[in-house]
Scaffold this active site. Structure first.
Site, PDB file in Angstrom:
ATOM      1  N   TRP A   1       0.858  -1.188   0.000  1.00  0.00           N
ATOM      2  CA  TRP A   1       0.000   0.000   0.000  1.00  0.00           C
ATOM      3  C   TRP A   1       0.891   1.234   0.000  1.00  0.00           C
ATOM      4  CZ3 TRP A   1      -5.039   0.074  -0.877  1.00  0.00           C
ATOM      5  CH2 TRP A   1      -5.735   1.259  -0.650  1.00  0.00           C
TER       6      TRP A   1
ATOM      7  N   HIS B   1      -9.680   5.677  10.478  1.00  0.00           N
ATOM      8  CA  HIS B   1      -8.980   4.453  10.063  1.00  0.00           C
ATOM      9  C   HIS B   1      -7.467   4.589  10.278  1.00  0.00           C
ATOM     10  CE1 HIS B   1      -8.293   0.754   7.855  1.00  0.00           C
ATOM     11  NE2 HIS B   1      -7.449   1.393   7.052  1.00  0.00           N
TER      12      HIS B   1
ATOM     13  N   THR C   1     -10.894   9.760   7.721  1.00  0.00           N
ATOM     14  CA  THR C   1     -11.582   8.983   8.751  1.00  0.00           C
ATOM     15  C   THR C   1     -10.599   8.577   9.849  1.00  0.00           C
ATOM     16  OG1 THR C   1     -11.162   6.821   7.755  1.00  0.00           O
ATOM     17  CG2 THR C   1     -13.087   8.023   6.962  1.00  0.00           C
TER      18      THR C   1
ATOM     19  N   ALA D   1       0.009  -2.117   5.808  1.00  0.00           N
ATOM     20  CA  ALA D   1       0.754  -1.972   7.065  1.00  0.00           C
ATOM     21  C   ALA D   1       0.241  -2.904   8.160  1.00  0.00           C
ATOM     22  CB  ALA D   1       0.702  -0.521   7.532  1.00  0.00           C
ATOM     23  N   VAL D   2      -1.064  -3.157   8.215  1.00  0.00           N
ATOM     24  CA  VAL D   2      -1.624  -4.011   9.261  1.00  0.00           C
ATOM     25  C   VAL D   2      -1.054  -5.428   9.177  1.00  0.00           C
ATOM     26  CG1 VAL D   2      -3.767  -5.065  10.115  1.00  0.00           C
ATOM     27  CG2 VAL D   2      -3.714  -2.644   9.528  1.00  0.00           C
ATOM     28  N   GLU D   3      -0.693  -5.869   7.991  1.00  0.00           N
ATOM     29  CA  GLU D   3      -0.162  -7.213   7.806  1.00  0.00           C
ATOM     30  C   GLU D   3       1.335  -7.322   8.100  1.00  0.00           C
ATOM     31  OE1 GLU D   3      -3.896  -6.599   6.037  1.00  0.00           O
ATOM     32  OE2 GLU D   3      -2.071  -5.606   5.333  1.00  0.00           O
TER      33      GLU D   3
ATOM     34  N   VAL E   1       1.646   4.918   6.219  1.00  0.00           N
ATOM     35  CA  VAL E   1       0.253   5.158   6.588  1.00  0.00           C
ATOM     36  C   VAL E   1       0.058   6.677   6.545  1.00  0.00           C
ATOM     37  CG1 VAL E   1      -1.540   4.778   8.316  1.00  0.00           C
ATOM     38  CG2 VAL E   1       0.361   3.150   8.112  1.00  0.00           C
ATOM     39  N   ILE E   2      -0.814   7.115   5.653  1.00  0.00           N
ATOM     40  CA  ILE E   2      -1.040   8.540   5.450  1.00  0.00           C
ATOM     41  C   ILE E   2      -2.451   8.880   5.934  1.00  0.00           C
ATOM     42  CG2 ILE E   2      -1.154  10.385   3.730  1.00  0.00           C
ATOM     43  CD1 ILE E   2       0.832   8.637   2.032  1.00  0.00           C
TER      44      ILE E   2
ATOM     45  N   PHE F   1      11.553  -0.059  13.062  1.00  0.00           N
ATOM     46  CA  PHE F   1      10.246   0.514  12.760  1.00  0.00           C
ATOM     47  C   PHE F   1      10.365   1.544  11.650  1.00  0.00           C
ATOM     48  CE2 PHE F   1       6.359   2.942  13.454  1.00  0.00           C
ATOM     49  CZ  PHE F   1       5.434   1.940  13.702  1.00  0.00           C
TER      50      PHE F   1
END
Length: 189
Positions: free
Chosen positions: A13, A76, A74, A45-47, A69-70, A101
């Site tokens: 992503w 989210h 929302t 990113a969640v994975e 992660v931008i 990280f």
């Protein structure tokens, strides 16, 4: 020298950003001697934490986690950031192995692009790889340092041993002139 195994997990992503992070991380790791690099792409990113765990389970000494992660319109963004941060932190503590990280959490795309190696910022992927290598060394050194300190504490201190010998040496030195006088008197007779 045993090789160091490092995994690199990159989220697809925002790939125009994450590819540059990955290039920076891999370039740095390739410049390090004795490093085997293993790479994996994940959807987002969640994975990333799950793939990091898989690398640690497979025997990697550390992992570089990369993503972007931008912030959107929302909440989210907050959930994704918290999920990734919590997951990676838990893995480091559970496995006692470092994860660099390199997950960018920015307000906009311009900030993310700037962190891929602009004049103002270093490539955050490269920085995350540097952190992993430093922490692999540090995590390995701490137990050795503690073991050495424990061994040294168990040995008698050199000063205490020297002080214990000092009174005996002083007594012997005081007796030496008396012995020399006795020997001189015997020689005269």
């Amino acid at each position: 020298m045993a090789s160091i195994k490092v995994g690199v997990v990159t989220a697809r992503w925002n790939s125009e950003i994450t590819q540059k992070l990955e290039e920076g991380a891999i370039s740095y790791l390739e410049s390090c001697e004795g490093v085997e690099i293993y790479a994996a792409l994940v959807p987002g990113a969640v994975e990333v934490p799950l793939a990091c765990q898989a690398f640690l389970d497979a025997g990697c000494d550390g992992v570089v986690a990369l993503g972007a992660v931008i912030r959107g319109e929302t909440s989210h963004y907050d959930y994704v950031c918290n999920s990734v941060t919590d997951g990676i932190t838990r893995l480091m503590l559970d496995y006692k192995k470092p994860i660099g990280f390199g997950i960018l959490t920015t307000e906009n795309e311009e900030q993310a692009i700037a962190r891929t190696g602009s004049a103002e910022h270093m490539n955050k992927g490269e920085e995350a790889a540097q952190v992993v290598m430093e922490m692999i060394g540090l995590v390995g050194e701490i137990p050795a340092t503690m073991k050495t300190a424990k061994m040294l504490a168990a040995q008698p201190a050199p000063k205490a041993a020297a002080k214990a010998k000092a009174p005996k040496a002083a007594k012997a030195a005081k007796k030496a002139p008396a012995k020399a006088k006795k020997a001189a008197k015997k020689a005269k007779k």
